[in-house]
Design a protein around this motif. Structure first.
Motif, PDB file in Angstrom:
ATOM      1  N   LEU A  62       0.825  -1.208   0.000  1.00  0.00           N
ATOM      2  CA  LEU A  62       0.000   0.000   0.000  1.00  0.00           C
ATOM      3  C   LEU A  62       0.859   1.258   0.000  1.00  0.00           C
ATOM      4  N   GLY A  63       1.939   1.233   0.759  1.00  0.00           N
ATOM      5  CA  GLY A  63       2.816   2.401   0.832  1.00  0.00           C
ATOM      6  C   GLY A  63       3.556   2.650  -0.465  1.00  0.00           C
ATOM      7  N   PHE A 122       5.244   4.699   5.302  1.00  0.00           N
ATOM      8  CA  PHE A 122       5.592   4.899   3.895  1.00  0.00           C
ATOM      9  C   PHE A 122       4.883   6.127   3.329  1.00  0.00           C
ATOM     10  N   PHE A 123       3.607   6.270   3.633  1.00  0.00           N
ATOM     11  CA  PHE A 123       2.821   7.376   3.097  1.00  0.00           C
ATOM     12  C   PHE A 123       3.348   8.716   3.614  1.00  0.00           C
ATOM     13  N   THR A 124       3.663   8.795   4.899  1.00  0.00           N
ATOM     14  CA  THR A 124       4.183  10.026   5.481  1.00  0.00           C
ATOM     15  C   THR A 124       5.542  10.371   4.887  1.00  0.00           C
ATOM     16  N   TYR A 125       6.383   9.380   4.719  1.00  0.00           N
ATOM     17  CA  TYR A 125       7.702   9.600   4.133  1.00  0.00           C
ATOM     18  C   TYR A 125       7.587  10.098   2.692  1.00  0.00           C
ATOM     19  N   MET A 132       4.662  19.222   5.688  1.00  0.00           N
ATOM     20  CA  MET A 132       5.233  20.497   6.121  1.00  0.00           C
ATOM     21  C   MET A 132       4.283  21.661   5.823  1.00  0.00           C
ATOM     22  N   SER A 133       3.640  21.652   4.640  1.00  0.00           N
ATOM     23  CA  SER A 133       2.707  22.739   4.314  1.00  0.00           C
ATOM     24  C   SER A 133       1.480  22.685   5.226  1.00  0.00           C
TER      25      SER A 133
END
Length: 163
Positions: A62-63, A122-125, A132-133
């Motif tokens: 998924l990531g 994985f998704f956050t990376y 950040m925005s």
């Protein structure tokens, strides 16, 4: 008396035969072995680890695929984690499921948790710029909210106790 003491010493001081990893794996891979709770009590642990491994692989999938439909990914993951091992112990091993206490769903929560953890990591990376925005937007909103609250209390008049 001597023979009875010797029998007790020999037969009751020996440690029970502990299952090694290789013997557990041999039992887990034996097609049609028809295990039950008395012949293969480690099956619960094997199924739990199988579900954790499936959850980890599915979470990485998924990531990597950048899946962003949360409900669909989680639902499909739950189904794979819950039902693929059932095919293994019902179809491959032909286990006597009713002899085990909780074989059908043991380890499902563990597998789902590891799937979600890996997927979110994985998704956050992969989306660190958006993170950040979003952090900046939330920070600016909090600052403007606190400034608005301060400005509304500065102009307020102080009441008196007179009627």
């Amino acid at each position: 008396k001597y023979l009875a003491l010797q029998y007790l010493t020999v037969h009751h001081t020996q440690q029970p035969h502990a299952m090694t990893t290789s013997s557990v794996l041999q039992k887990a891979c034996k097609f049609g072995s028809k295990p039950d709770a008395s012949t293969f009590p480690e099956l619960l642990t094997v199924v739990t680890w199988l579900r954790i491994i499936i959850g980890a692989i599915y979470g990485v999938s998924l990531g990597i695929r950048n899946e962003n439909r949360g409900l669909v990914g989680a639902t499909l993951g739950l189904n794979v984690i819950a039902f693929a091992p059932m095919l293994y112990f019902n179809g491959y091993l032909m286990a006597y499921v009713d002899s085990y206490k909780n074989l059908r769903f043991v380890g499902v929560v563990n597998g789902l948790a590891i799937m979600l953890l890996i997927w979110i990591t994985f998704f956050t990376y992969a989306h660190s710029e958006e993170e950040m925005s979003m952090q900046k937007v939330l920070s600016d909103a909090m600052i403007s909210s606190s400034e608005a609250t301060e400005s509304s209390t500065e102009g307020a008049t102080v009441g008196t106790d007179e009627f």
